[in-house]
Design an enzyme around this catalytic site. Structure first.
Site, PDB file in Angstrom:
ATOM      1  N   PHE A 132      -9.060  59.149  -8.772  1.00 15.65           N
ATOM      2  CA  PHE A 132      -9.589  60.289  -9.522  1.00 15.65           C
ATOM      3  C   PHE A 132     -10.501  61.175  -8.684  1.00 15.65           C
ATOM      4  CE2 PHE A 132     -14.127  60.081 -10.528  1.00 15.65           C
ATOM      5  CZ  PHE A 132     -14.472  58.854 -10.005  1.00 15.65           C
ATOM      6  N   LYS A 133     -10.978  60.656  -7.554  1.00 15.26           N
ATOM      7  CA  LYS A 133     -11.889  61.469  -6.742  1.00 15.26           C
ATOM      8  C   LYS A 133     -11.239  62.761  -6.261  1.00 15.26           C
ATOM      9  CE  LYS A 133     -15.152  57.884  -5.591  1.00 15.26           C
ATOM     10  NZ  LYS A 133     -14.530  56.708  -6.290  1.00 15.26           N
ATOM     11  N   ASP A 134      -9.912  62.782  -6.196  1.00 18.23           N
ATOM     12  CA  ASP A 134      -9.214  64.033  -5.845  1.00 18.23           C
ATOM     13  C   ASP A 134      -9.527  65.153  -6.830  1.00 18.23           C
ATOM     14  OD1 ASP A 134      -7.838  62.959  -3.645  1.00 18.23           O
ATOM     15  OD2 ASP A 134      -6.188  62.257  -4.916  1.00 18.23           O
ATOM     16  N   MET A 177     -12.797  66.483  -5.502  1.00 19.04           N
ATOM     17  CA  MET A 177     -12.854  66.734  -4.067  1.00 19.04           C
ATOM     18  C   MET A 177     -11.920  67.874  -3.659  1.00 19.04           C
ATOM     19  SD  MET A 177     -14.903  65.049  -2.025  1.00 19.04           S
ATOM     20  CE  MET A 177     -14.983  63.263  -1.978  1.00 19.04           C
TER      21      MET A 177
END
Ligand SMILES: *Cc1c(COP(=O)(O)O)cnc(C)c1O
Length: 484
Positions: A118-120, A123
């Site tokens: 989920f960091k995409d 980011m």
């Protein structure tokens, strides 16, 4: 919109001032001076919007120093099916169907971006914002980070090929999963530098801190970070709470619950912000693994940071934290935005004693009542059982972090309110535990076939400050001629 520090000193900052910064100068975290309120008519209008438009609407409430047409273009470039795989960007799917008269449990897919975590979601936007703002200022930035997996790869895939920015990412040599290593080390972009450190994650983090504490070096070589306390990452994550809500409901008077696999409290803090804006979230459930700093707080009011020796290495490694770096933001709100108290707790007491106890504080009960927080904990055995049950009973393969979320979510169901569990990664990233649970390899998206066999670009360095500085000096961008 102006931003304030949780410790009270900085004020009057605008979004682009804090975009490229980490902590506020007083050691606090930035928050908007108020949460914009979203009324019923606005929610109704937003229901119909595609994700990129929704992102633009929400971000514009917090960003008034980028022209709207530019901000819209940045959102459209970021949140496209080409990057996130589907038109919906964060599609919801049913895991547990509704029982008679009841509400279903959904998974919200946040893991279809380039690095399958989920960091995409945040980011990728940060990469575009950095490129935009650095060009506008005529500046360059060298991002230095330490990763045990998901953050580093998300940062590299967000910054690869971006003008004006380079990434120097340290990771503990041989400790990431083979898939994670392949993802990061197969990047051949000139502005991406992988540094495997002969040591553990703490060694990487100590090196990054040591470099950042050398203020002269930091300024001269334009060193920056992209860690999870960055407000821009947090506000980008607010968007998918709205998007998930709109998919799970038909009208704005229907409350929902969210369960969030948590580590540094960044993801669930974005849920808190969404709720403060007026999104009808009845409950925000914080799911932890064996590293239960946050579960302990929400049960007892005691916030007790762990030493690295007390931090467990688990099969949901992205939740293996000793302290939750975004938690100070929530405590600031919980204590009625009393910066002096926050400074005393986080600036003094934690540093001195490693613990504070709000159990007897009149505000503590409001964490559950006013702010809707609840929590729970999941272990390796729970994780395996949940992964098995999802696969055998529901024909769905879930990753280890999401499994922690599902386990805890099922302890917090409401008969009428849909429960939305955030899917924070895909199982392929944590193959060993899937094999342990299911006796078979995880499903692998077609685009990732054979990435372990690609050529790798990584240097190995000892955990030595001078060695890493020399490496940065040799490769960094934008150094004045007199220095280089
Ligand atoms: C980073 C991460 C988490 C924890 O998120 P926080 O924002 O730190 O609470 C959970 N699951 C996965 C897969 C992650 O990569």
């Amino acid at each position: 919109m102006q931003y304030v520090s949780t410790r009270g000193h900085a004020s009057g900052q605008r979004f682009c001032d804090i975009l490229l910064e980490g902590l506020a100068p007083d050691g606090g975290l930035y928050l908007p001076e108020h949460y914009p309120q979203v009324d019923d008519a606005t929610l109704t209008r937003w229901r119909a919007l595609p994700y990129a438009e929704l992102a633009f609407e929400i971000l514009s409430l917090y960003i008034d120093d980028i022209p709207p047409s530019d901000l819209r273009a940045l959102c459209e470039r970021t949140y496209t099916p080409a990057v996130f795989g589907t038109e919906a960007i964060v599609p919801l799917r049913v895991l547990d169907p509704a029982q008679a008269g009841g509400a279903p449990l959904y998974l919200e897919a946040l893991s279809n971006g380039p690095t399958l975590a989920f960091k995409d979601m945040a980011m990728q936007l940060l990469g575009n914002l950095f490129e935009y703002e650095l060009a506008r200022r005529g500046e360059t930035l060298n991002i230095l980070g330490a990763t045990s997996g998901d953050t580093g790869s998300a940062a590299e895939y967000a910054m690869r090929g971006k003008r004006g920015v380079s990434v120097f990412m340290t990771s503990p040599a041989g400790r990431m999963s083979p898939f994670q290593q392949a993802q990061m080390f197969s990047l051949m972009d000139e502005n991406i530098h992988n540094i495997a450190i002969e040591g553990v994650f703490d060694d990487c983090q100590d090196l990054v801190k040591a470099v950042s504490n050398d203020l002269d070096f930091k300024r001269r070589y334009r060193i920056g970070t992209v860690n999870s306390i960055n407000w821009a990452r947090l506000v980008a994550q607010v968007v998918y709470y709205f998007a998930g809500y709109f998919q799970a409901t038909r009208a704005n008077d229907q409350p929902v619950r969210f369960t969030v696999p948590s580590g540094n409290f960044g993801n669930v803090c974005a849920g808190h912000v969404a709720r403060m804006m007026g999104l009808p979230i009845d409950m925000l459930v914080v799911a932890t693994n064996e590293n239960d700093v946050l579960d302990e707080f929400f049960r007892t009011g005691v916030y007790r940071v762990r030493s690295s020796a007390d931090t467990h290495e688990t099969s949901s490694p992205s939740m293996d934290i000793s302290k939750a770096s975004n938690f100070e933001r929530f405590v600031f709100d919980l204590l009625g935005r009393d910066a002096a108290q926050v400074r005393e707790l986080f600036g003094d007491r934690l540093g001195r004693e490693g613990v504070f106890d709000l159990g007897a504080h009149p505000a503590f009960a409001q964490a559950a009542t006013t702010y809707g927080f609840a929590s729970g904990r999941s272990t390796h055995a729970d994780r395996l059982a949940t992964i098995r049950a999802c696969w055998n009973d529901r024909q769905q393969m879930v990753d280890t972090h999401t499994a922690d979320g599902i386990k805890v979510a099922r302890e917090h169901l409401h008969p009428q309110y849909p429960m939305i569990v955030l899917e924070t990664a895909l199982p392929i990233k944590f193959a060993a535990t899937i094999v342990e649970a299911l006796g078979r390899e995880p499903l692998r998206p077609a685009a990732f076939e054979g990435i372990e066999n690609l050529p790798k670009r990584v240097v190995t360095l000892p955990p030595d400050l001078e060695a890493i500085k020399a490496f940065i000096v040799a490769r960094c961008q934008g150094v004045p001629a007199a220095v280089a």
